[in-house]
Scaffold this motif. Structure first.
Motif, mmCIF file in Angstrom:
data_model
loop_
_atom_site.group_PDB
_atom_site.id
_atom_site.type_symbol
_atom_site.label_atom_id
_atom_site.label_comp_id
_atom_site.label_asym_id
_atom_site.label_seq_id
_atom_site.Cartn_x
_atom_site.Cartn_y
_atom_site.Cartn_z
ATOM 1 N N ILE A 228 0.855 -1.204 0.000
ATOM 2 C CA ILE A 228 0.000 0.000 0.000
ATOM 3 C C ILE A 228 0.885 1.246 0.000
ATOM 4 N N LEU A 229 1.946 1.198 0.796
ATOM 5 C CA LEU A 229 2.873 2.346 0.817
ATOM 6 C C LEU A 229 3.437 2.600 -0.574
ATOM 7 N N ILE A 230 3.836 1.540 -1.251
ATOM 8 C CA ILE A 230 4.415 1.708 -2.587
ATOM 9 C C ILE A 230 3.371 2.269 -3.549
ATOM 10 N N SER A 231 2.173 1.683 -3.530
ATOM 11 C CA SER A 231 1.196 2.146 -4.523
ATOM 12 C C SER A 231 0.712 3.563 -4.229
ATOM 13 N N ASN A 232 0.824 4.003 -2.978
ATOM 14 C CA ASN A 232 0.462 5.392 -2.651
ATOM 15 C C ASN A 232 1.638 6.350 -2.770
ATOM 16 N N GLY A 233 2.790 5.836 -3.180
ATOM 17 C CA GLY A 233 3.986 6.677 -3.296
ATOM 18 C C GLY A 233 4.497 7.169 -1.952
ATOM 19 N N GLU A 234 4.213 6.402 -0.877
ATOM 20 C CA GLU A 234 4.576 6.856 0.470
ATOM 21 C C GLU A 234 5.699 6.043 1.108
ATOM 22 N N PHE A 235 6.256 5.107 0.357
ATOM 23 C CA PHE A 235 7.235 4.195 0.942
ATOM 24 C C PHE A 235 8.455 4.950 1.497
ATOM 25 N N ASP A 236 9.064 5.804 0.665
ATOM 26 C CA ASP A 236 10.299 6.503 1.080
ATOM 27 C C ASP A 236 10.028 7.421 2.267
ATOM 28 N N ARG A 237 8.905 8.105 2.215
ATOM 29 C CA ARG A 237 8.575 9.040 3.296
ATOM 30 C C ARG A 237 8.393 8.279 4.614
ATOM 31 N N TYR A 238 7.744 7.120 4.540
ATOM 32 C CA TYR A 238 7.510 6.345 5.763
ATOM 33 C C TYR A 238 8.834 5.813 6.324
ATOM 34 N N LEU A 239 9.709 5.343 5.412
ATOM 35 C CA LEU A 239 11.028 4.868 5.865
ATOM 36 C C LEU A 239 11.819 5.993 6.524
ATOM 37 N N ASP A 240 11.756 7.182 5.930
ATOM 38 C CA ASP A 240 12.451 8.341 6.532
ATOM 39 C C ASP A 240 11.899 8.634 7.915
ATOM 40 N N LEU A 241 10.584 8.538 8.046
ATOM 41 C CA LEU A 241 9.938 8.794 9.337
ATOM 42 C C LEU A 241 10.462 7.810 10.392
ATOM 43 N N LEU A 242 10.522 6.529 10.022
ATOM 44 C CA LEU A 242 11.013 5.514 10.968
ATOM 45 C C LEU A 242 12.479 5.768 11.311
ATOM 46 N N ARG A 243 13.260 6.079 10.266
ATOM 47 C CA ARG A 243 14.703 6.283 10.464
ATOM 48 C C ARG A 243 14.982 7.491 11.348
ATOM 49 N N GLN A 244 14.233 8.548 11.122
ATOM 50 C CA GLN A 244 14.459 9.763 11.928
ATOM 51 C C GLN A 244 14.073 9.546 13.386
ATOM 52 N N ALA A 245 13.159 8.610 13.611
ATOM 53 C CA ALA A 245 12.707 8.364 14.984
ATOM 54 C C ALA A 245 13.544 7.278 15.674
ATOM 55 N N HIS A 246 14.551 6.752 14.964
ATOM 56 C CA HIS A 246 15.384 5.669 15.527
ATOM 57 C C HIS A 246 16.068 6.119 16.819
ATOM 58 N N VAL A 247 15.997 5.265 17.838
ATOM 59 C CA VAL A 247 16.689 5.528 19.114
ATOM 60 C C VAL A 247 17.668 4.379 19.349
ATOM 61 N N ASP A 248 18.959 4.714 19.436
ATOM 62 C CA ASP A 248 20.001 3.693 19.578
ATOM 63 C C ASP A 248 19.758 2.760 20.764
ATOM 64 N N ALA A 249 19.268 3.335 21.868
ATOM 65 C CA ALA A 249 19.073 2.533 23.086
ATOM 66 C C ALA A 249 18.098 1.377 22.842
ATOM 67 N N ASN A 250 17.202 1.533 21.864
ATOM 68 C CA ASN A 250 16.245 0.464 21.576
ATOM 69 C C ASN A 250 16.908 -0.785 21.000
ATOM 70 N N LEU A 251 18.122 -0.617 20.456
ATOM 71 C CA LEU A 251 18.818 -1.761 19.860
ATOM 72 C C LEU A 251 19.062 -2.867 20.886
ATOM 73 N N ASP A 252 19.193 -2.480 22.149
ATOM 74 C CA ASP A 252 19.457 -3.486 23.192
ATOM 75 C C ASP A 252 18.238 -4.334 23.494
ATOM 76 N N HIS A 253 17.070 -3.888 23.071
ATOM 77 C CA HIS A 253 15.837 -4.559 23.510
ATOM 78 C C HIS A 253 15.017 -5.156 22.372
ATOM 79 N N VAL A 254 15.515 -5.119 21.146
ATOM 80 C CA VAL A 254 14.710 -5.679 20.049
ATOM 81 C C VAL A 254 14.527 -7.184 20.282
ATOM 82 N N MET A 255 13.380 -7.681 19.911
ATOM 83 C CA MET A 255 13.022 -9.049 20.317
ATOM 84 C C MET A 255 13.929 -10.115 19.702
#
Ligand code: SF4
Ligand code: SF4
Length: 330
Positions: A228-255
């Motif tokens: 759906i992201l691809i067909s709406n042309g929103e894929f890159d924007r959504y990835l940027d959103l996730l990347r910008q919100a990345h918190v290094d400390a979360n790396l210790d707790h990923v499942m």
């Protein structure tokens, strides 16, 4: 509609995206996907499950799962699907795991509790003291039905009431009922604690429903939601959103640090999302590893197979299927 279906696959877009390297820690959870059949077909389903899917874990592979739990003294079995309860071996698996004192979690869609032939399912889950993790994307009816299908909200409320009547959601019973929230569109989920309080208030006031915890999860840019992201042309924007919100400390707790994910055929992945992207566990230089090959193998400290979708686990509070990771970061 399968992996090779008509939808645009996001894996080629995700694989080139760099993500910080992470390694496995101590294994404590096995997540088993019992198959893709489901009584619902939700827009955001990351396994593209539905009523017409036929893939399901065989009795032999269920035995491998049980052997693995016993041999490696796994603490938690996290059962998922599709609607895992539709697998004909579901109850045998649950009973045998509970007999070994393994904590069992069932990722339950709630409407399955009133599907034909499943009338005694809720009582079975309560008897075996299975933790229920249930998706209820929004406490407003129109939102749930838009995302998960018409009538799903009412069915979910009836399912929650049935579970509450059995003692689920009450601290003193030990019967754990946790809910999962994911946003409607390409946005980050709100703060977990705030939304949990709001869910408790609204579900309590309007429907008399109680539950233990609410987990807020970001939508993964894979499968149906990725397409759906691809067909709406929103894929890159959504990835940027996730990347910008990345918190290094979360790396210790990923499942994936403490979990292995096994598919309906018994092949192993670092997590459910990698399973859906068909990125198998890296082990011993092999293209694919079967759970039966890992009864004694040393997998601690092995590199985890990461790509762009992993930002869905480390964005903001982080999600990783277990809910917000760094609550202190709020
Ligand atoms: S209920 Fe769950 S498994 Fe079934 S279609 Fe919806 S998201 Fe997928
Ligand atoms: S998607 Fe999340 S759980 Fe899976 S490998 Fe990436 S960081 Fe780990």
């Amino acid at each position: 509609m399968g992996r090779a279906g008509v939808m645009r696959d996001t894996r080629p877009l995700l694989e080139p995206i760099a993500f910080p390297p992470i390694r496995r820690g101590r294994l404590d959870t096995l997540q088993a996907n019992l198959g893709y059949r489901c009584n619902q077909s939700c827009i955001h389903c990351h396994v593209n499950a539905g009523p017409n899917r036929t893939e399901e874990m065989s009795s032999e592979t269920i035995d491998v799962v049980l052997g693995f739990l016993a041999r490696r003294r796994i603490a938690t079995l996290d059962i998922t699907g599709g609607a895992p309860e539709l697998n004909p071996h579901f109850r045998r698996l649950v009973r045998a795991a509970r007999d070994m004192s393994v904590w069992v979690m069932d990722r339950c869609n709630l409407t399955i509790l009133e599907a034909p032939g499943q009338e005694d399912l809720a009582a079975f889950l309560a008897r075996e003291e299975v933790e229920i993790v249930a998706s209820l994307p929004c406490y407003l009816e129109e939102n749930v039905d838009r995302q998960r299908g018409k009538g799903v909200f009412d069915g979910s409320i009836r399912g929650l009431k049935r579970l509450n009547a059995l003692g689920y959601g009450r601290e003193q019973t030990g019967l754990v009922l946790n809910l999962v929230y994911n946003p409607q569109g390409p946005s980050l989920p709100p703060a977990q604690n705030t939304l949990e309080a709001e869910y408790k208030r609204v579900l309590g006031e309007r429907h008399g429903i109680i539950f233990n915890r609410l987990y807020t999860l970001a939508n993964m840019p894979i499968q149906r939601f990725g397409a759906i992201l691809i067909s709406n042309g929103e894929f890159d924007r959504y990835l940027d959103l996730l990347r910008q919100a990345h918190v290094d400390a979360n790396l210790d707790h990923v499942m994936c640090r403490n979990l292995l994910s096994v598919d309906w055929q018994g092949y192993v992945y670092d997590c459910d999302f990698n399973q859906m992207l068909d990125l198998p566990l890296l082990h011993d230089g092999r293209a694919r590893v079967h759970l039966s090959d890992l009864f004694t193998a040393d997998i601690e400290n092995q590199p985890i197979r990461v790509a762009g979708h992993c930002y869905g686990c480390t964005a903001g509070q982080g999600s990783s299927c277990g809910g917000a990771l760094e609550e202190a970061a709020e």
